[in-house]
Motif scaffolding. Structure first.
Motif, PDB file in Angstrom:
ATOM      1  N   ILE A 174     -11.463  -4.681   3.373  1.00 29.89           N
ATOM      2  CA  ILE A 174     -10.916  -4.995   2.053  1.00 29.89           C
ATOM      3  C   ILE A 174     -10.557  -3.726   1.289  1.00 29.89           C
ATOM      4  O   ILE A 174      -9.468  -3.618   0.696  1.00 29.89           O
ATOM      5  N   LEU A 175     -11.443  -2.754   1.296  1.00 31.48           N
ATOM      6  CA  LEU A 175     -11.200  -1.521   0.536  1.00 31.48           C
ATOM      7  C   LEU A 175      -9.991  -0.764   1.076  1.00 31.48           C
ATOM      8  O   LEU A 175      -9.121  -0.320   0.312  1.00 31.48           O
ATOM      9  N   TYR A 177      -7.494  -1.860   3.136  1.00 29.24           N
ATOM     10  CA  TYR A 177      -6.247  -2.614   3.018  1.00 29.24           C
ATOM     11  C   TYR A 177      -5.784  -2.685   1.561  1.00 29.24           C
ATOM     12  O   TYR A 177      -4.581  -2.604   1.278  1.00 29.24           O
ATOM     13  N   SER A 178      -6.742  -2.847   0.638  1.00 31.49           N
ATOM     14  CA  SER A 178      -6.375  -2.889  -0.773  1.00 31.49           C
ATOM     15  C   SER A 178      -5.786  -1.558  -1.222  1.00 31.49           C
ATOM     16  O   SER A 178      -4.791  -1.508  -1.969  1.00 31.49           O
ATOM     17  N   GLY A 179      -6.382  -0.465  -0.761  1.00 33.51           N
ATOM     18  CA  GLY A 179      -5.858   0.849  -1.111  1.00 33.51           C
ATOM     19  C   GLY A 179      -4.452   1.055  -0.592  1.00 33.51           C
ATOM     20  O   GLY A 179      -3.583   1.601  -1.292  1.00 33.51           O
ATOM     21  N   THR A 180      -4.204   0.582   0.627  1.00 27.05           N
ATOM     22  CA  THR A 180      -2.864   0.713   1.197  1.00 27.05           C
ATOM     23  C   THR A 180      -1.852  -0.129   0.427  1.00 27.05           C
ATOM     24  O   THR A 180      -0.736   0.321   0.147  1.00 27.05           O
ATOM     25  N   PHE A 181      -2.243  -1.339   0.084  1.00 28.30           N
ATOM     26  CA  PHE A 181      -1.330  -2.217  -0.643  1.00 28.30           C
ATOM     27  C   PHE A 181      -0.990  -1.641  -2.025  1.00 28.30           C
ATOM     28  O   PHE A 181       0.174  -1.655  -2.455  1.00 28.30           O
ATOM     29  N   LEU A 182      -1.999  -1.115  -2.720  1.00 25.29           N
ATOM     30  CA  LEU A 182      -1.777  -0.588  -4.061  1.00 25.29           C
ATOM     31  C   LEU A 182      -0.917   0.674  -4.055  1.00 25.29           C
ATOM     32  O   LEU A 182      -0.134   0.911  -4.976  1.00 25.29           O
ATOM     33  N   LEU A 187       1.618  -4.255   3.126  1.00 27.44           N
ATOM     34  CA  LEU A 187       0.910  -3.905   4.359  1.00 27.44           C
ATOM     35  C   LEU A 187       1.790  -4.027   5.590  1.00 27.44           C
ATOM     36  O   LEU A 187       1.341  -3.803   6.700  1.00 27.44           O
ATOM     37  N   CYS A 204      -4.929   4.250   6.879  1.00 29.82           N
ATOM     38  CA  CYS A 204      -5.628   2.973   6.723  1.00 29.82           C
ATOM     39  C   CYS A 204      -6.069   2.413   8.073  1.00 29.82           C
ATOM     40  O   CYS A 204      -7.252   2.148   8.292  1.00 29.82           O
TER      41      CYS A 204
END
Length: 440
Positions: A174-175, A177-182, A187, A204
């Motif tokens: 979660i951390l 993937y969330s960082g990559t998306f933001l 993704l 990531c």
């Protein structure tokens, strides 16, 4: 036609290899047969690839829609895979994260190369040509190591470890993937046409792969340490049994020597009563003597030395703990099954039974042990009372002392497999029943 072939291969490369990684650690936990699974995915890949080829020929289609197409089928395949595997969801997420991240790593590299070189060959080479080539080369190089890791580290970790450790795995995914998306706004593997997006995605996916390797290796090592500890404890128990049995034999010899010494005096008096015809005095003395003779505490339960030693050890401990113990052993002195393996079976099952009865606060406490040679099979049954609930997960009994499988039960299963036997555990009405069959 050539473009359709390129698009078809693109979907096959995107799904097939990573589906293998997704299911490989759970081959023994599938709800369907491996043959059925292969047939199912053959149809799914064929449908998905054919639809993709058809869609790309439509005038409304552009490259940005490929990401949404992949995402839709990725979600569908993920949900399907979770349904097809009979395992805890956190463990499946762990394996899914490895497979998805490896797919992301490979496809991101391939798409980045595609974005760099496609513009030069836009008139002669269909899109995804370089993606397919680079992806195939990476798969050829990386997959042998990925399969080896799944076999040597992930599968043992999944089989041994359970509990709290697995509840933190999803946080890693979660951390990252969330960082990559933001930071990149998505993704999708296709969104790697800039160096910034490319490096973020590689970081990531690479971080998740690296973290997963470290996590699975650590869990595997923890499991191996537990097995080594249990093996050492088993060896200590065997040595303790040997010492106890030796001390019992020495004490019995000393008692026998003393009894033989005293017997001469008793026989002398008995001879005197007989010679003088004092029949009543003779009978009275014999009666008094029989009352003073101590009951033999070293009763032989079984002709087989190993079984007799270990069963008697636990039965005596049970009786000292106020637990009713009943034993019926009918095994010959010589058995082709190794004594160490018999010790594993009887020792682990009786120790589990003793612990269950010891934890019992109410009701009758009992242990019943029986074993017999029936044809070419040794049949062992051990029943015990218990209180509370049995920890069980997907037909696997869990330890009440630590996270994960019960090591004792796992050891018994290993012995059973070694001798082409069978193990069965049942529980009802606060009675736990263990049945083991070993082939000589």
């Amino acid at each position: 036609m050539f473009t359709d072939s390129i698009n078809f291969i693109y979907i096959v490369i995107f799904i097939a290899p990573f589906a293998v990684l997704r299911f490989y650690p759970f081959l023994d936990k599938l709800r369907i047969s491996v043959k059925t699974l292969l047939l199912l995915y053959f149809v799914l890949i064929l449908v998905q690839a054919s639809l993709f080829c058809f869609a790309t020929r439509q005038p409304f289609w552009d490259l940005s829609m490929t990401q949404r197409y992949q995402l839709t089928f990725s979600i569908f395949n993920s949900i399907l895979s979770f349904f097809l595997v009979r395992e805890k969801i956190v463990k499946q997420i762990f394996v899914w994260g490895i497979a998805f991240s490896l797919a992301g790593f490979i496809m991101t590299n391939a798409n980045f190369v595609e974005s760099l070189f496609f513009a030069r060959f836009t008139d002669s080479v269909p899109y995804y040509t370089f993606t397919n080539i680079i992806s195939a080369l990476q798969i050829i190089i990386i997959f042998p190591f990925a399969i080896k890791h799944m076999k040597q580290n992930v599968r043992p970790a999944l089989q041994i470890a359970s509990g709290k450790s697995w509840h933190i795995v999803w946080i890693i995914f979660i951390l990252l993937y969330s960082g990559t998306f933001l930071t990149t706004g998505g993704l999708g593997f296709d969104r790697s046409d800039t160096l910034y997006d490319y490096l973020i995605r590689i970081f990531c996916f690479g971080s998740i792969i690296g973290s997963s390797v470290i996590f699975s290796v650590a869990l595997k090592q923890t499991g191996e340490n537990i097995h080594l500890e249990e093996k050492a404890n088993l060896s200590e128990r065997q040595l303790a049994l040997e010492r106890e049995y030796f001390q019992a034999i020495v004490a019995h010899i000393d008692e026998t020597k003393a009894a033989r010494h005293d017997l001469r005096h008793h026989l002398t008096l008995l001879q005197a009563y007989s010679a003088e015809g004092k029949k009543q005095e003779l009978e009275d003395y014999i009666g008094q003597y029989l009352q003073t003779v101590a009951e033999d505490s070293t009763i032989i339960l079984c002709k087989n030395y190993a079984v007799d030693t270990i069963v008697r050890h636990y039965i005596e401990k049970s009786k000292r703990a106020g637990i009713q113990a009943d034993v019926l052993l009918n095994l010959p002195e010589k058995i082709t099954i190794a004594e160490s393996d018999l010790c594993v079976v009887f020792g682990n099952l009786l120790e589990n039974s003793l612990e269950a009865c010891t934890r019992q606060k109410t009701g009758e406490k009992f242990i019943t042990v029986s074993a017999a040679l029936v044809g070419e099979y040794i049949i062992i049954t051990i029943d015990n009372s218990y209180e509370g609930s049995i920890l069980k997960e997907n037909d696997v009994f869990l330890s009440s002392k630590r996270d994960g499988k019960g090591i004792g039960i796992t050891s018994v299963q290993a012995v059973s497999d070694k001798y082409y036997g069978e193990v069965k555990f049942e529980f009802s009405d606060q009675i736990f029943r263990s049945s083991v069959m070993l082939k000589q």
